[in-house]
Design a protein around this motif. Structure first.
Motif, PDB file in Angstrom:
ATOM      1  N   ASP A   1       0.827  -1.201   0.000  1.00 41.39           N
ATOM      2  CA  ASP A   1       0.000   0.000   0.000  1.00 41.39           C
ATOM      3  C   ASP A   1       0.863   1.254   0.000  1.00 41.39           C
ATOM      4  OD1 ASP A   1      -2.244  -1.543  -0.006  1.00 41.39           O
ATOM      5  OD2 ASP A   1      -2.706  -1.245   2.121  1.00 41.39           O
ATOM      6  N   ALA A   2       1.983   1.218   0.726  1.00 45.05           N
ATOM      7  CA  ALA A   2       2.854   2.384   0.813  1.00 45.05           C
ATOM      8  C   ALA A   2       3.477   2.702  -0.543  1.00 45.05           C
ATOM      9  CB  ALA A   2       3.943   2.157   1.860  1.00 45.05           C
ATOM     10  N   ILE A   3       3.775   1.674  -1.344  1.00 50.56           N
ATOM     11  CA  ILE A   3       4.382   1.897  -2.653  1.00 50.56           C
ATOM     12  C   ILE A   3       3.388   2.548  -3.613  1.00 50.56           C
ATOM     13  CG2 ILE A   3       5.354   0.723  -4.675  1.00 50.56           C
ATOM     14  CD1 ILE A   3       6.381  -1.419  -2.701  1.00 50.56           C
ATOM     15  N   GLU A   4       2.117   2.146  -3.531  1.00 51.16           N
ATOM     16  CA  GLU A   4       1.114   2.592  -4.479  1.00 51.16           C
ATOM     17  C   GLU A   4       0.437   3.904  -4.103  1.00 51.16           C
ATOM     18  OE1 GLU A   4      -1.506  -0.727  -4.565  1.00 51.16           O
ATOM     19  OE2 GLU A   4       0.022  -2.087  -5.320  1.00 51.16           O
TER      20      GLU A   4
ATOM     21  N   LEU B   1       1.947   3.985   6.830  1.00 47.36           N
ATOM     22  CA  LEU B   1       1.964   4.632   5.515  1.00 47.36           C
ATOM     23  C   LEU B   1       3.290   4.430   4.792  1.00 47.36           C
ATOM     24  CD1 LEU B   1       0.283   8.059   6.363  1.00 47.36           C
ATOM     25  CD2 LEU B   1      -0.757   6.111   5.176  1.00 47.36           C
ATOM     26  N   TYR B   2       4.329   4.068   5.536  1.00 47.07           N
ATOM     27  CA  TYR B   2       5.674   3.967   4.983  1.00 47.07           C
ATOM     28  C   TYR B   2       6.150   2.516   4.994  1.00 47.07           C
ATOM     29  CZ  TYR B   2       5.667   8.977   5.780  1.00 47.07           C
ATOM     30  OH  TYR B   2       5.346  10.310   5.774  1.00 47.07           O
ATOM     31  N   LYS B   3       6.963   2.157   4.008  1.00 46.38           N
ATOM     32  CA  LYS B   3       7.585   0.845   3.981  1.00 46.38           C
ATOM     33  C   LYS B   3       8.594   0.760   5.118  1.00 46.38           C
ATOM     34  CE  LYS B   3       9.493   0.863  -0.005  1.00 46.38           C
ATOM     35  NZ  LYS B   3      10.213   0.484  -1.215  1.00 46.38           N
ATOM     36  N   ASP B   4       8.907  -0.460   5.529  1.00 47.06           N
ATOM     37  CA  ASP B   4       9.956  -0.659   6.525  1.00 47.06           C
ATOM     38  C   ASP B   4      11.269  -0.126   5.986  1.00 47.06           C
ATOM     39  OD1 ASP B   4       8.153  -1.865   8.212  1.00 47.06           O
ATOM     40  OD2 ASP B   4       8.666  -3.910   7.582  1.00 47.06           O
ATOM     41  N   GLY B   5      11.962   0.665   6.801  1.00 51.25           N
ATOM     42  CA  GLY B   5      13.247   1.227   6.402  1.00 51.25           C
ATOM     43  C   GLY B   5      13.156   2.488   5.555  1.00 51.25           C
ATOM     44  N   ASP B   6      11.967   2.994   5.305  1.00 51.85           N
ATOM     45  CA  ASP B   6      11.802   4.215   4.502  1.00 51.85           C
ATOM     46  C   ASP B   6      12.382   5.398   5.282  1.00 51.85           C
ATOM     47  OD1 ASP B   6      10.936   6.447   3.035  1.00 51.85           O
ATOM     48  OD2 ASP B   6       8.998   5.528   2.569  1.00 51.85           O
ATOM     49  N   PRO B   7      13.358   6.109   4.712  1.00 47.09           N
ATOM     50  CA  PRO B   7      13.978   7.219   5.439  1.00 47.09           C
ATOM     51  C   PRO B   7      13.023   8.401   5.673  1.00 47.09           C
ATOM     52  CG  PRO B   7      14.794   7.126   3.189  1.00 47.09           C
ATOM     53  CD  PRO B   7      13.950   5.901   3.397  1.00 47.09           C
ATOM     54  N   ARG B   8      11.904   8.437   4.976  1.00 45.72           N
ATOM     55  CA  ARG B   8      10.942   9.531   5.157  1.00 45.72           C
ATOM     56  C   ARG B   8      10.061   9.337   6.382  1.00 45.72           C
ATOM     57  NH1 ARG B   8       7.330   9.311   0.271  1.00 45.72           N
ATOM     58  NH2 ARG B   8       7.387   7.142   0.896  1.00 45.72           N
ATOM     59  N   LYS B   9      10.093   8.158   6.980  1.00 46.88           N
ATOM     60  CA  LYS B   9       9.194   7.853   8.102  1.00 46.88           C
ATOM     61  C   LYS B   9       9.403   8.814   9.268  1.00 46.88           C
ATOM     62  CE  LYS B   9       7.682   3.629   9.406  1.00 46.88           C
ATOM     63  NZ  LYS B   9       7.736   2.258   9.980  1.00 46.88           N
ATOM     64  N   ASP B  10      10.658   9.086   9.621  1.00 47.36           N
ATOM     65  CA  ASP B  10      10.935  10.006  10.733  1.00 47.36           C
ATOM     66  C   ASP B  10      10.382  11.395  10.462  1.00 47.36           C
ATOM     67  OD1 ASP B  10      12.197   8.082  12.237  1.00 47.36           O
ATOM     68  OD2 ASP B  10      14.221   8.676  11.632  1.00 47.36           O
ATOM     69  N   SER B  11      10.616  11.907   9.266  1.00 50.19           N
ATOM     70  CA  SER B  11      10.088  13.244   8.963  1.00 50.19           C
ATOM     71  C   SER B  11       8.570  13.222   8.865  1.00 50.19           C
ATOM     72  CB  SER B  11      10.716  13.808   7.687  1.00 50.19           C
ATOM     73  OG  SER B  11      10.424  12.991   6.579  1.00 50.19           O
ATOM     74  N   GLY B  12       7.990  12.085   8.464  1.00 50.46           N
ATOM     75  CA  GLY B  12       6.538  11.958   8.459  1.00 50.46           C
ATOM     76  C   GLY B  12       5.961  12.086   9.857  1.00 50.46           C
ATOM     77  N   PHE B  13       6.625  11.457  10.838  1.00 52.48           N
ATOM     78  CA  PHE B  13       6.162  11.582  12.221  1.00 52.48           C
ATOM     79  C   PHE B  13       6.365  12.999  12.743  1.00 52.48           C
ATOM     80  CE2 PHE B  13       5.995   6.945  12.474  1.00 52.48           C
ATOM     81  CZ  PHE B  13       4.828   6.790  13.210  1.00 52.48           C
TER      82      PHE B  13
END
Length: 160
Positions: A6-9, A139-151
């Motif tokens: 889902d995160a990819i699409e 919303l993010y894949k595992d290991g996605d570097p954007r996850k921290d900034s998303g939070f």
């Protein structure tokens, strides 16, 4: 449901999943609801609900503290129901609807309606609060570097 695919699409907005911004605004209004309620609840109880009581300050303090503690205690039950029965999306939607209904019921000037409204807000928060942060992470894949900034973006909604 596989959240990684889902995160990819997902459609992107400012380099983040579009859903992040919906969750940002949902959390912003939930916090506005909670802190706005805290600011006005005691004043309303003292001047409207308990105006006939001699000990109205104590009664208002008891309801206020009960409301504040139940908002956070209800997340344990809401989280368990979400994990076993409803799932994250349905729990967030149900919680938002119950909180909105609670605020609408507050417009009715009657003691029973007042307590019903507080109960709806407490139960709604119990479903909403434990799930929305988890949903941001999904919303993010595992290991996605954007996850921290998303939070960080998400928590700015809380702080606003």
């Amino acid at each position: 449901m596989n959240t990684n695919t889902d995160a990819i699409e997902q459609k992107q907005l400012f380099g983040h999943p579009k859903g992040l911004f919906y969750l940002f605004f949902a959390e912003l209004w939930e916090r506005f609801s909670f802190y706005g309620m805290r600011a006005l609840l005691t004043l309303y109880m003292v001047n409207v609900i308990f105006e006939a009581l001699a000990e109205r300050d104590y009664a208002a303090a008891a309801v206020y503290s009960s409301y504040g503690s139940l908002v956070y205690a209800s997340t344990v039950v809401g989280g368990k129901i979400s994990d076993t029965i409803l799932g994250m999306r349905r729990s967030i939607l149900l919680g938002g609807i119950l909180m909105a209904l609670g605020h609408f019921v507050l417009a009715i000037e009657h003691n029973t309606a007042f307590y019903l409204a507080l109960a709806l807000i407490v139960v709604g928060n119990g479903f909403f609060k434990p799930n929305i942060s988890t949903f941001v992470g999904s919303l993010y894949k595992d290991g996605d570097p954007r996850k921290d900034s998303g939070f960080v973006i998400f928590y700015m909604g809380i702080n606003i």
